[in-house]
Design a protein around this motif. Sequence first.
Motif, mmCIF file in Angstrom:
data_model
loop_
_atom_site.group_PDB
_atom_site.id
_atom_site.type_symbol
_atom_site.label_atom_id
_atom_site.label_comp_id
_atom_site.label_asym_id
_atom_site.label_seq_id
_atom_site.Cartn_x
_atom_site.Cartn_y
_atom_site.Cartn_z
ATOM 1 N N UNK A 126 48.343 49.548 27.610
ATOM 2 C CA UNK A 126 47.284 50.529 27.863
ATOM 3 C C UNK A 126 46.328 49.872 28.834
ATOM 4 N N UNK A 127 46.000 50.567 29.914
ATOM 5 C CA UNK A 127 45.116 49.962 30.915
ATOM 6 C C UNK A 127 43.671 50.310 30.572
ATOM 7 N N UNK A 128 42.876 49.258 30.284
ATOM 8 C CA UNK A 128 41.477 49.452 29.895
ATOM 9 C C UNK A 128 40.560 49.389 31.109
ATOM 10 N N UNK A 129 40.934 48.574 32.110
ATOM 11 C CA UNK A 129 40.113 48.391 33.307
ATOM 12 C C UNK A 129 41.043 48.244 34.501
ATOM 13 N N UNK A 130 40.687 48.892 35.619
ATOM 14 C CA UNK A 130 41.391 48.657 36.888
ATOM 15 C C UNK A 130 40.344 48.674 37.989
ATOM 16 N N UNK A 131 40.177 47.528 38.665
ATOM 17 C CA UNK A 131 39.198 47.451 39.757
ATOM 18 C C UNK A 131 39.903 47.031 41.036
ATOM 19 N N UNK A 132 39.607 47.747 42.115
ATOM 20 C CA UNK A 132 40.205 47.434 43.415
ATOM 21 C C UNK A 132 39.376 46.337 44.087
ATOM 22 N N UNK A 133 40.000 45.171 44.296
ATOM 23 C CA UNK A 133 39.315 44.023 44.925
ATOM 24 C C UNK A 133 39.880 43.743 46.319
#
Length: 170
Positions: A126-133
């Motif tokens: 389950x993806x809790x956080x996804x940030x584009x860096x």
Amino acid sequence: MNGHPGGAAHTRRMLALGALAPGSRVLDMGAGAGETVALLRGSGYDGVGLDLAPRGANVRTGDFLRTGFPDGSFDGVISQCAFYLSGDVPGALAESRRILKTGGVLMLSDVFFEPPVPLLTRAGFSVLVCEDMTAQWRGYYLEAVWRGAADGCRVPRGKCGYHLLIGRKE
Ligand SMILES: C[S@@+](CC[C@H](N)C(=O)[O-])C[C@H]1O[C@@H](n2cnc3c(N)ncnc32)[C@H](O)[C@@H]1O
């Protein structure tokens, strides 16, 4: 020196987002020189590092695609700038999931050639956080080229991005 964009501050942020309890056992997959293992231990976690070619005393020699650890042996897995370099991101995700306990947390920052959320979901997280860096990673990479520190790096070719992800094994 850290081999990922954002250095120790980025690692601290990943650990904060992972929100593991003090004393949790955490494996760094592709630990390199062991800076993150040292940070884990200094932050109250039971940090273990694994790398094909360790560059520090804190890191054991091993392939993270076949770690040899029993199923469910870790509360957390962290990996920074390493799954992509293995050439087998689905294999690295599958191995990280296998060695995590149910409810365990994957803290990943890496290069991706496809949208990372479906990739992690297919791997059973389950993806809790996804940030584009991606913008920060481009600056980090160009700076490494400028310093002559990117020699020997496998250069990603084609359209890719760099993301920070926190996933939980359900
Ligand atoms: C760019 S360095 C990053 C090192 C460290 N994570 C950091 O952020 O400083 C990538 C590391 O992944 C390791 N690596 C790549 N494939 C691996 C594999 N299959 N098993 C273990 N280590 C691997 C390399 O040896 C290298 O040390």
